[in-house]
Design an enzyme around this catalytic site. Sequence first.
Site, mmCIF file in Angstrom:
data_model
loop_
_atom_site.group_PDB
_atom_site.id
_atom_site.type_symbol
_atom_site.label_atom_id
_atom_site.label_comp_id
_atom_site.label_asym_id
_atom_site.label_seq_id
_atom_site.Cartn_x
_atom_site.Cartn_y
_atom_site.Cartn_z
ATOM 1 N N ASP A 1 0.855 -1.194 0.000
ATOM 2 C CA ASP A 1 0.000 0.000 0.000
ATOM 3 C C ASP A 1 0.886 1.237 0.000
ATOM 4 O OD1 ASP A 1 -3.078 0.920 0.811
ATOM 5 O OD2 ASP A 1 -1.534 2.290 1.517
ATOM 6 N N ASP B 1 -3.878 2.472 -5.157
ATOM 7 C CA ASP B 1 -2.546 2.476 -4.524
ATOM 8 C C ASP B 1 -2.248 1.206 -3.736
ATOM 9 O OD1 ASP B 1 -4.050 2.826 -2.172
ATOM 10 O OD2 ASP B 1 -2.469 4.074 -1.303
ATOM 11 N N GLU B 2 -2.906 0.125 -4.083
ATOM 12 C CA GLU B 2 -2.828 -1.035 -3.211
ATOM 13 C C GLU B 2 -2.986 -2.340 -3.980
ATOM 14 O OE1 GLU B 2 -5.523 -0.043 -0.136
ATOM 15 O OE2 GLU B 2 -5.702 -2.101 0.560
HETATM 16 N N1 DCP Z 1 -8.584 8.605 -1.192
HETATM 17 C C1 DCP Z 1 -9.747 9.229 -1.548
HETATM 18 N N2 DCP Z 1 -10.805 9.288 -0.672
HETATM 19 C C2 DCP Z 1 -10.690 8.752 0.565
HETATM 20 C C3 DCP Z 1 -9.516 8.106 0.936
HETATM 21 C C4 DCP Z 1 -8.471 8.055 0.022
HETATM 22 O O1 DCP Z 1 -9.854 9.716 -2.657
HETATM 23 N N3 DCP Z 1 -11.703 8.847 1.427
HETATM 24 C C5 DCP Z 1 -7.471 8.579 -2.157
HETATM 25 C C6 DCP Z 1 -6.356 9.462 -1.711
HETATM 26 C C7 DCP Z 1 -5.300 8.548 -1.226
HETATM 27 C C8 DCP Z 1 -5.554 7.269 -2.018
HETATM 28 O O2 DCP Z 1 -6.951 7.263 -2.295
HETATM 29 O O3 DCP Z 1 -4.018 9.071 -1.426
HETATM 30 C C9 DCP Z 1 -5.173 6.035 -1.264
HETATM 31 O O4 DCP Z 1 -5.948 5.918 -0.090
HETATM 32 P P1 DCP Z 1 -5.400 5.291 1.230
HETATM 33 O O5 DCP Z 1 -6.560 4.994 2.085
HETATM 34 O O6 DCP Z 1 -4.455 4.194 0.936
HETATM 35 O O7 DCP Z 1 -4.654 6.495 1.955
HETATM 36 P P2 DCP Z 1 -3.264 7.192 1.664
HETATM 37 O O8 DCP Z 1 -2.438 6.445 0.679
HETATM 38 O O9 DCP Z 1 -3.507 8.604 1.340
HETATM 39 O O10 DCP Z 1 -2.577 7.174 3.091
HETATM 40 P P3 DCP Z 1 -1.869 5.980 3.867
HETATM 41 O O11 DCP Z 1 -0.422 6.354 3.941
HETATM 42 O O12 DCP Z 1 -2.491 5.984 5.212
HETATM 43 O O13 DCP Z 1 -2.121 4.729 3.098
HETATM 44 CA CA CA Z 2 -2.211 4.217 0.863
HETATM 45 CA CA CA Z 3 -4.931 2.132 -0.017
#
Ligand code: DCP
Ligand code: CA
Ligand code: CA
Length: 356
Positions: A8, A106-107
């Site tokens: 992730d 992203d995962e």
């Molecule tokens: N995203 C979004 N709406 C949300 C949550 C996330 O559009 N409610 C988008 C933005 C993030 C991406 O999806 O960058 C990936 O979500 P993640 O939940 O994996 O969160 P992040 O990668 O941002 O943070 P982390 O480092 O906690 O994984």
């Molecule tokens: Ca993420």
């Molecule tokens: Ca994710």
Amino acid sequence: MRLIALIDMDYFFVACEELRHPEIKSRPAVVGSDPKQGEGRGVVMTANYAARKFGLRSGMPIYLAYRIKKDAIYLPVDFDYYEEMSKKVMALVKTYADKFEQVSIDEAFIDISSRAKDYDAALEQMRKLKQEVKDKIGLPCSIGISTNKLVAKMASDDAKPDGIKLVKEDEAKEFLSKKPVGDLYGVGRKMRKVLEDFGYKSVGDLAKANPVVLVERFKSYGAELYNYANGRDESEVQENWEVKSIGRERTFERDTSDRYEITKAIREMSKEVGEEMKRQGFAFKVVTIKLRYSNFEENLKSRSLTHRSVDPEEIAQVATQLFDKYAETGEELRKVGVRVSNFAKYKGQKRMAEYA
Ligand code: DCP
Ligand code: CA
Ligand code: CA
């Protein structure tokens, strides 16, 4: 022994922005809607860790973020760019996999059983992958490794940011038991409240519960909860990831700006799309509407759900919301369309299969 890893990306959207704007690194930064000096609508998509220190979070109303941290850097969303980075990352991740399943932008899960003969080998390979993602693409990620998807996913949460965590099979139960029940994979905010009200505060509480009682209370979901709480998850890394779409379009007999007529068409098409989707046994994540105006100008607007859905009603709901949000009042439409996309094969009653 099965060995599965979940990769992730860390604070993905902002990490991508940092890559092309190195000057924002180490400063609190947010990707999301325009805060408009605290008057903006919409939400924070994600925040880097410097911004999270101030409490800025995904999903938070943007005006609130702005009130908390005016001088953070606020950046607009550039999906195309994040998709492009995502493709690069996933292509690299794939080269480490026997089986590869991307679950969100992203995962991804990978099955590495035949390449890694033991835990040490798995760790070594994933360290290498992580380094390669950093060296070749320039982005940080976190990796969880275990003997099933559930524990791999939860291990990756634990590894954040920029870490690797291995949870061996015989450590899984102990690892999960201390976590708050809301951290259990698939337990959303509403479910967390319900479980807590029943007295299940930690995953360990659930693991010790009587499964018969759980099934009485929550039906098949109860059995799944019980298995998950005990670190059991037999589901395979699903290679047959398909991205496709199903859509319908309608041209009006006469151009119209009548909301009733247009939303009626949207609802009908949503129903058809929903039926087709069911027949094909798929789930969707993205709803798109197409608006073609009298002057042939065309507008596509999409919304991505946070989960995958098989609910036809949800298509109509989201499509109508998109219309209300984006249609220019009074503008006459020649044509309107509804489309759902981003499918994963839907495997029966899998209410917890909401990895994204
Ligand atoms: N995203 C979004 N709406 C949300 C949550 C996330 O559009 N409610 C988008 C933005 C993030 C991406 O999806 O960058 C990936 O979500 P993640 O939940 O994996 O969160 P992040 O990668 O941002 O943070 P982390 O480092 O906690 O994984
Ligand atoms: Ca993420
Ligand atoms: Ca994710």
